[in-house]
Design an enzyme around this catalytic site. Structure first.
Site, PDB file in Angstrom:
ATOM      1  N   ASN A  11       0.848  -1.188   0.000  1.00 40.36           N
ATOM      2  CA  ASN A  11       0.000   0.000   0.000  1.00 40.36           C
ATOM      3  C   ASN A  11       0.898   1.257   0.000  1.00 40.36           C
ATOM      4  OD1 ASN A  11      -1.438   2.217   1.013  1.00 40.36           O
ATOM      5  ND2 ASN A  11      -2.858   0.920   2.156  1.00 40.36           N
ATOM      6  N   PRO A  12       0.852   2.062  -1.082  1.00 38.13           N
ATOM      7  CA  PRO A  12       1.771   3.205  -1.193  1.00 38.13           C
ATOM      8  C   PRO A  12       1.572   4.244  -0.090  1.00 38.13           C
ATOM      9  CG  PRO A  12       0.196   3.173  -3.027  1.00 38.13           C
ATOM     10  CD  PRO A  12      -0.044   1.933  -2.236  1.00 38.13           C
ATOM     11  N   LYS A  14       0.693   3.637   3.080  1.00 39.03           N
ATOM     12  CA  LYS A  14       1.395   3.157   4.285  1.00 39.03           C
ATOM     13  C   LYS A  14       2.903   3.288   4.113  1.00 39.03           C
ATOM     14  CE  LYS A  14      -1.921  -0.148   6.104  1.00 39.03           C
ATOM     15  NZ  LYS A  14      -2.226  -1.550   6.386  1.00 39.03           N
ATOM     16  N   GLU A  42      -3.834 -15.199   5.141  1.00 39.69           N
ATOM     17  CA  GLU A  42      -5.181 -14.930   5.620  1.00 39.69           C
ATOM     18  C   GLU A  42      -5.089 -14.315   7.018  1.00 39.69           C
ATOM     19  OE1 GLU A  42      -9.279 -17.215   5.898  1.00 39.69           O
ATOM     20  OE2 GLU A  42      -7.693 -18.383   4.926  1.00 39.69           O
ATOM     21  N   ASP A  71      -1.600  -3.532  11.362  1.00 42.03           N
ATOM     22  CA  ASP A  71      -3.002  -3.860  11.151  1.00 42.03           C
ATOM     23  C   ASP A  71      -3.801  -2.832  11.944  1.00 42.03           C
ATOM     24  OD1 ASP A  71      -4.852  -5.724   9.873  1.00 42.03           O
ATOM     25  OD2 ASP A  71      -5.545  -6.089  11.915  1.00 42.03           O
ATOM     26  N   PHE A 153      -9.306   8.605   4.545  1.00 42.15           N
ATOM     27  CA  PHE A 153      -9.871   7.449   3.831  1.00 42.15           C
ATOM     28  C   PHE A 153     -10.758   6.677   4.814  1.00 42.15           C
ATOM     29  CE2 PHE A 153      -7.428   3.851   5.641  1.00 42.15           C
ATOM     30  CZ  PHE A 153      -6.519   4.566   6.406  1.00 42.15           C
ATOM     31  N   TYR A 155     -13.027   5.158   7.382  1.00 42.82           N
ATOM     32  CA  TYR A 155     -14.050   5.665   8.293  1.00 42.82           C
ATOM     33  C   TYR A 155     -13.818   7.122   8.701  1.00 42.82           C
ATOM     34  CZ  TYR A 155     -15.196   0.691   8.737  1.00 42.82           C
ATOM     35  OH  TYR A 155     -15.545  -0.604   8.470  1.00 42.82           O
ATOM     36  N   ARG A 180      -2.058   5.427  13.986  1.00 41.43           N
ATOM     37  CA  ARG A 180      -0.889   4.992  13.219  1.00 41.43           C
ATOM     38  C   ARG A 180       0.325   5.848  13.557  1.00 41.43           C
ATOM     39  NH1 ARG A 180      -3.296   5.138   9.026  1.00 41.43           N
ATOM     40  NH2 ARG A 180      -4.300   3.137   9.235  1.00 41.43           N
TER      41      ARG A 180
HETATM   42  P1  IMP Z   1      -5.640  -2.526   7.258  1.00 42.58           P
HETATM   43  O1  IMP Z   1      -4.848  -2.000   8.406  1.00 42.58           O
HETATM   44  O2  IMP Z   1      -4.974  -2.259   5.936  1.00 42.58           O
HETATM   45  O3  IMP Z   1      -6.047  -3.944   7.453  1.00 42.58           O
HETATM   46  O4  IMP Z   1      -6.977  -1.656   7.136  1.00 42.58           O
HETATM   47  C1  IMP Z   1      -7.970  -1.663   8.094  1.00 42.58           C
HETATM   48  C2  IMP Z   1      -9.200  -0.823   7.742  1.00 42.58           C
HETATM   49  O5  IMP Z   1      -9.472  -0.021   8.895  1.00 42.58           O
HETATM   50  C3  IMP Z   1      -9.092   0.152   6.583  1.00 42.58           C
HETATM   51  O6  IMP Z   1      -9.521  -0.417   5.389  1.00 42.58           O
HETATM   52  C4  IMP Z   1     -10.072   1.238   7.021  1.00 42.58           C
HETATM   53  O7  IMP Z   1     -11.377   0.857   6.698  1.00 42.58           O
HETATM   54  C5  IMP Z   1      -9.937   1.231   8.525  1.00 42.58           C
HETATM   55  N1  IMP Z   1      -8.944   2.241   8.983  1.00 42.58           N
HETATM   56  C6  IMP Z   1      -7.713   2.013   9.518  1.00 42.58           C
HETATM   57  N2  IMP Z   1      -7.091   3.182   9.797  1.00 42.58           N
HETATM   58  C7  IMP Z   1      -7.948   4.153   9.419  1.00 42.58           C
HETATM   59  C8  IMP Z   1      -7.861   5.576   9.431  1.00 42.58           C
HETATM   60  O8  IMP Z   1      -6.856   6.198   9.815  1.00 42.58           O
HETATM   61  N3  IMP Z   1      -8.933   6.235   8.935  1.00 42.58           N
HETATM   62  C9  IMP Z   1     -10.043   5.606   8.484  1.00 42.58           C
HETATM   63  N4  IMP Z   1     -10.179   4.297   8.423  1.00 42.58           N
HETATM   64  C10 IMP Z   1      -9.138   3.555   8.902  1.00 42.58           C
END
Ligand code: IMP
Length: 194
Positions: A11-12, A14, A42, A71, A153, A155, A180
């Site tokens: 993911n660019p 991240k 998984e 995550d 992005f 939520y 994060r």
């Molecule tokens: P993952 O960490 O790539 O598995 O993503 C987890 C999911 O949590 C994302 O697709 C978003 O739906 C949500 N999410 C994680 N961090 C954020 C944020 O900073 N803002 C909004 N949604 C988030």
């Protein structure tokens, strides 16, 4: 010499965030794709920590060099912690707007004081010897009544911090207080001390 580490993600968005914080510490962060590693395990864990460890271990098994994985997701108290580890696929879709509509619908009639929620980010770091470390960051807020703002992005448009949503914050403002950002700074502090 720079310490090279692989981010267990391609993911660019991240990659940029990890580089911004870790490169000043002399770390070279490369994506899983650029390292030529094609695994997508998984995510079967029931916590963010477990899922970040699953991703990091899968890449470490192949790369055998320092690896970082994260995550993250949203926990809504009135929904018993949902969407939690299912945040990216809540309601069986990967559509952000559908996720936000579903959370708002499920909270219909829930008063302000009970709409508390938080974003959580778990980071796993595995060093060159295979030693694992974990870092957790949380970002507290509450769920609004409609989408607001165009930044961010997922939520962000329904996640209210005081009077604004996290989609109305600039990236710098959000990084300074976000789940994060906090987890990344803990990781940076740990790597800096090593
Ligand atoms: P993952 O960490 O790539 O598995 O993503 C987890 C999911 O949590 C994302 O697709 C978003 O739906 C949500 N999410 C994680 N961090 C954020 C944020 O900073 N803002 C909004 N949604 C988030």
């Amino acid at each position: 010499m720079k310490t090279k580490m692989v981010l267990a993600s391609s993911n660019p968005h991240k990659l940029r965030e990890f580089r911004e914080i870790l490169e000043p510490l002399g770390c070279e962060v490369i994506s899983q794709r650029d390292a030529g590693i094609d695994v997508d395990p998984e995510e079967t864990g029931s916590t963010f920590e477990e899922n970040s460890a699953i991703k990091a271990r899968a890449v470490y098994e192949i790369a055998r060099c320092p690896v970082i994985a994260d995550d993250s997701g949203l926990e809504v108290d009135a929904l018993g912690g949902e969407p939690g580890v299912y945040s990216a696929r809540y309601g069986g879709t990967r559509d952000d707007k559908a996720h936000n509509d579903l959370v708002i619908l499920k909270l219909e009639g829930v008063p302000d004081s009970e709409r508390t929620a938080r974003f959580v980010c778990a980071i796993t770091y595995i060093d060159e010897n295979g030693e694992e470390s974990h870092f957790l960051g949380k970002f507290e807020g509450r769920i609004g009544y409609e989408e607001r703002g165009k930044n961010g992005f997922g939520y962000d448009p329904i996640f209210m911090v005081g009077d604004i949503s996290s989609a109305e914050m600039s990236p710098e403002e959000k990084n300074a207080v976000s789940h994060r950002g906090k987890a990344l700074r803990l990781l940076a502090e740990y790597i800096g001390k090593k």
